[in-house]
Design an enzyme around this catalytic site. Structure first.
Site, PDB file in Angstrom:
ATOM      1  N   CYS A 121       0.709  -1.047  -0.117  1.00 53.98           N
ATOM      2  CA  CYS A 121      -0.029   0.006  -0.122  1.00 53.98           C
ATOM      3  C   CYS A 121       0.965   1.250  -0.128  1.00 53.98           C
ATOM      4  O   CYS A 121       0.318   2.038  -0.889  1.00 53.98           O
ATOM      5  CB  CYS A 121      -0.801   0.029   1.305  1.00 53.98           C
ATOM      6  SG  CYS A 121      -2.145   1.483   1.426  1.00 53.98           S
ATOM      7  N   CYS A 122       1.873   1.210   0.859  1.00 57.36           N
ATOM      8  CA  CYS A 122       2.796   2.371   1.048  1.00 57.36           C
ATOM      9  C   CYS A 122       3.445   2.587  -0.574  1.00 57.36           C
ATOM     10  O   CYS A 122       3.799   3.615  -0.770  1.00 57.36           O
ATOM     11  CB  CYS A 122       3.799   2.367   2.064  1.00 57.36           C
ATOM     12  SG  CYS A 122       3.229   2.316   3.612  1.00 57.36           S
ATOM     13  N   CYS A 204      -1.308   8.758   6.808  1.00 51.83           N
ATOM     14  CA  CYS A 204      -2.523   8.432   6.685  1.00 51.83           C
ATOM     15  C   CYS A 204      -3.384   8.127   7.706  1.00 51.83           C
ATOM     16  O   CYS A 204      -2.870   7.744   8.611  1.00 51.83           O
ATOM     17  CB  CYS A 204      -2.438   7.353   5.769  1.00 51.83           C
ATOM     18  SG  CYS A 204      -1.808   7.419   4.099  1.00 51.83           S
ATOM     19  N   CYS A 207      -3.410   4.814   9.245  1.00 50.04           N
ATOM     20  CA  CYS A 207      -2.387   4.403   9.763  1.00 50.04           C
ATOM     21  C   CYS A 207      -1.594   5.070  10.938  1.00 50.04           C
ATOM     22  O   CYS A 207      -0.453   5.005  11.133  1.00 50.04           O
ATOM     23  CB  CYS A 207      -1.288   3.927   8.753  1.00 50.04           C
ATOM     24  SG  CYS A 207      -1.866   2.719   7.510  1.00 50.04           S
ATOM     25  N   CYS A 232       7.881   3.421   6.111  1.00 50.99           N
ATOM     26  CA  CYS A 232       7.095   3.115   4.742  1.00 50.99           C
ATOM     27  C   CYS A 232       7.974   2.974   3.445  1.00 50.99           C
ATOM     28  O   CYS A 232       7.616   2.563   2.552  1.00 50.99           O
ATOM     29  CB  CYS A 232       6.084   4.279   4.459  1.00 50.99           C
ATOM     30  SG  CYS A 232       6.870   5.978   4.030  1.00 50.99           S
TER      31      CYS A 232
END
Length: 248
Positions: A121-122, A204, A207, A232
């Site tokens: 995702c990162c 985010c 997170c 990340c």
């Protein structure tokens, strides 16, 4: 003018040490030819650098990575900053096809279930857009502080990133959070309202959480993971994999 990038980064690293953050930005702009990009997360440190760049008209491009999952308060400080300085913070966004594939594979919040999912995702939301933000740049400015984590403590002021083929500068490396907060307060720099609610490091929304008394500054980032290096990958050294490296 020094044309060898490794030699220039070593020279700047030495020259940065006695200078103020503003002097470091000006020295970088003076010594480095071509496009310089500062990537901001709109947090406390980055807001100080944005002020220095905008208020003193340092010719450095300010860019943010809009992951699509930021807090409303982050968008608010983004708007306030553009209004205050009358200048644009440029945005890079994830590729829509990559996000569609990511969510089809993991679900909307798949990053909670496996570190591999979170890093993917990162990668889609931050790493790939960063690559486009830095495309064609000669130097990259960040708001990293050495005392934010053990990973960052050993970072130099300036280094040459062979993988990205650019000079990376950290003008706030020796600054404390308290010193930066006082500066922002004194000169009226817009800051994220979440900082006052215990969110010391803001990324985010899914997170990031507020830290608890006694926790480290970055404890609120990816808090569900056991790994102490919860990063990340934005600031991974060239010899380090994304899963091992440091990020913003």
């Amino acid at each position: 003018m020094i044309h060898d990038s490794n030699l220039l980064s070593d020279t700047l690293n030495t020259e940065f040490q006695p200078l103020t953050p503003l002097e470091r930005l000006k020295r970088l702009r003076e010594k480095v030819t071509g496009r310089i990009v500062f990537t901001t997360s709109l947090g406390l440190e980055d807001q100080m650098l944005t002020h220095l760049i905008f208020a003193h008209d340092v010719k450095i491009e300010v860019v943010t990575l809009d992951t699509g999952r930021l807090f409303p308060e982050t968008y608010e400080v983004w708007r306030q900053t553009e209004e205050k300085y009358g200048k644009r913070i440029h945005a890079k966004y994830p590729q829509s096809a990559a996000l569609e594939e990511l969510i089809e594979d993991q679900g909307i919040d798949g990053f909670y279930y496996a570190k591999e999912f979170r890093l993917t995702c990162c990668g889609a939301r931050k790493i790939e857009p960063l690559g486009r933000a830095l495309e064609g740049a000669t130097a990259w400015v960040t708001g990293l502080r050495g005392d934010q984590s053990q990973n960052r403590l050993s970072m130099p002021f300036v280094s040459y990133e062979t993988g990205k083929k650019l000079i990376k500068a950290n003008p706030l490396l020796d600054q404390s959070r308290e010193r930066i907060a006082h500066f922002n307060d004194d000169v009226g720099v817009p800051v994220n309202a979440l900082h006052a609610k215990g969110f010391l490091s803001i990324g985010c929304a899914p997170c990031t959480r507020a830290i608890q008394p006694g926790e480290s500054e970055r404890a609120g980032r990816w808090w569900w993971e056991d790994d102490t290096k919860r990063e990340c990958g934005l600031h991974v050294p060239d010899s380090t994999t994304v899963s091992e490296g440091a990020g913003i």
